[in-house]
Enzyme design. Structure first.
Site, PDB file in Angstrom:
ATOM      1  N   THR A  60       0.992  -6.092  -1.539  1.00 15.55           N
ATOM      2  CA  THR A  60      -0.097  -7.067  -1.439  1.00 15.55           C
ATOM      3  C   THR A  60      -0.380  -7.434   0.008  1.00 15.55           C
ATOM      4  OG1 THR A  60       0.405  -7.930  -3.618  1.00 15.55           O
ATOM      5  CG2 THR A  60      -0.725  -9.426  -2.131  1.00 15.55           C
TER       6      THR A  60
ATOM      7  N   SER B 163       4.299  -2.020  -5.057  1.00 15.51           N
ATOM      8  CA  SER B 163       5.753  -1.810  -5.186  1.00 15.51           C
ATOM      9  C   SER B 163       6.219  -1.728  -6.635  1.00 15.51           C
ATOM     10  CB  SER B 163       6.544  -2.870  -4.420  1.00 15.51           C
ATOM     11  OG  SER B 163       6.577  -4.091  -5.086  1.00 15.51           O
TER      12      SER B 163
HETATM   13  N1  ASP Z   1       2.158  -5.856  -6.990  1.00 12.34           N
HETATM   14  C1  ASP Z   1       2.365  -6.189  -5.601  1.00 12.34           C
HETATM   15  C2  ASP Z   1       3.432  -5.289  -5.042  1.00 12.34           C
HETATM   16  O1  ASP Z   1       4.586  -5.517  -5.316  1.00 12.34           O
HETATM   17  C3  ASP Z   1       2.775  -7.606  -5.492  1.00 12.34           C
HETATM   18  C4  ASP Z   1       3.056  -8.082  -4.107  1.00 12.34           C
HETATM   19  O2  ASP Z   1       3.136  -7.345  -3.148  1.00 12.34           O
HETATM   20  O3  ASP Z   1       3.199  -9.295  -3.984  1.00 12.34           O
HETATM   21  O4  ASP Z   1       3.127  -4.359  -4.330  1.00 12.34           O
END
Ligand code: ASP
Length: 324
Positions: A15, A62
């Protein structure tokens, strides 16, 4: 001639590099959309902290991180740390599996030059995005002399955490990363360590155990709810699991009707670990030798990584150390 430390910024997505169509959107976005130069451009003053060299490794959310990525990341980090002109590494990552990557790196990298992971809860395109400040502070921590020999660190939301200690504790809050058992090691601005990291397991996986590996042995996690069917265990083994972590109720309490399946796994030399679905607390080691081994302080996701690495290394001593 600049005397600033030379740091490598290794980007993996998340993110922190996310982009949404609207600046008000904090949930519907593409993670890992921005390249390192865009991340750096959003952080004024970074060039006064360190000389940064970028290595764009992955551009993923991730949730899609997997053991093959961990091994690739480890090799890249080791490559940079071995360079005489690299004083430390900062890694950008998603928050969803940050605790797994940080724990994996903690177990595989002996303490030395700073290795600092950072992340964000709001995409880079959001109003009041948290990524730029987190990146600034992660670089400040990696550039600081006190950060050497502290093991893998995580810097988010103004805190310095030991990478081994963190878990994600909230789906959307800005302070979603925490170290519930031990708390933060220190503050990121100004950089100050309140207490040293626990380093007994840092870098305990022998480097030659992973040399040339592109995968880790398959270990599955089974979540055991009231009345869950023990057939799940046999099914996981049939599908190729070399180890199983049970996310059990309470203090790693094995339901009576699961004992037979655990015995069958043992007879096939499949390692089974009792962890817990409870958010806090250890699973105590039991005197009953028919019970699968306890995970100690490790939650199911961390116990899975420990078991993967123990199986890869093939040494019982490492298992004892990992599940202490
Ligand atoms: N879905 C995102 C990831 O883990 C969530 C984040 O980065 O906060 O890449």
């Amino acid at each position: 001639m600049s005397t600033l430390p030379h740091l490598t910024l290794l980007t993996t997505g998340g993110t922190i590099a996310g982009q949404a169509a609207s600046s008000a959107d904090t949930t519907g976005y593409t993670a890992g959309a921005l390249d390192p130069s865009a991340l750096i451009a959003a952080v004024p003053g970074l060039g006064e902290l360190a000389q940064l060299q970028c290595d764009s490794l992955l551009s993923i959310d991730s949730k899609d991180m997997c053991p093959a990525h961990w091994l690739t990341l480890l090799a890249r980090v080791q490559h940079h740390l071995a360079r005489p002109d690299c004083d430390g590494v900062v890694i950008t990552h998603g928050t969803d599996t940050l605790e797994e990557t940080a724990w994996f790196l903690h177990l595989c990298l002996p303490p030395g030059k700073p290795v600092v992971l950072t992340a964000a809860m709001r995409p880079a395109s959001a109003l009041s995005a948290d990524g730029p400040m987190n990146l600034y502070q992660a670089v400040a921590v990696a550039a600081h002399a006190a950060s050497a020999n502290q093991g893998v660190l995580v810097v988010v939301n103004g805190h310095i955490f030991a990478g081994a200690d963190i878990v994600k504790t909230d789906t959307q809050a800005l302070d979603a990363i925490d170290a519930p058992a031990r708390g933060p090691l220190g503050a990121a601005q100004p950089v100050q360590f309140y207490h040293p990291a626990a380093l007994t397991q840092a870098g305990c996986v022998p480097a030659d155990a992973l040399a040339g590996q592109t995968e880790l042995p398959r270990v599955d996690i089974l979540y055991v709810a009231a009345g869950s069917d023990p057939d799940l265990l046999a099914a996981a083994i049939e599908r190729g699991a070399k180890g199983i972590v049970l996310a059990l109720p309470g203090n790693g309490s094995l339901p009576a009707n699961w004992q037979c399946a655990a015995d069958a796994a043992r007879a096939r030399a499949i390692a089974v670990i009792r962890s817990t679905r409870v958010a806090h607390g250890r699973v105590a080691h039991a005197t009953d030798t028919m019970l699968p081994a306890a995970s100690g302080a490790l939650n199911p996701a961390k116990a899975r990584i420990a078991l993967m690495l123990a199986l890869a290394a093939g040494t019982p001593e490492l298992s004892a150390r990992l599940f202490a």
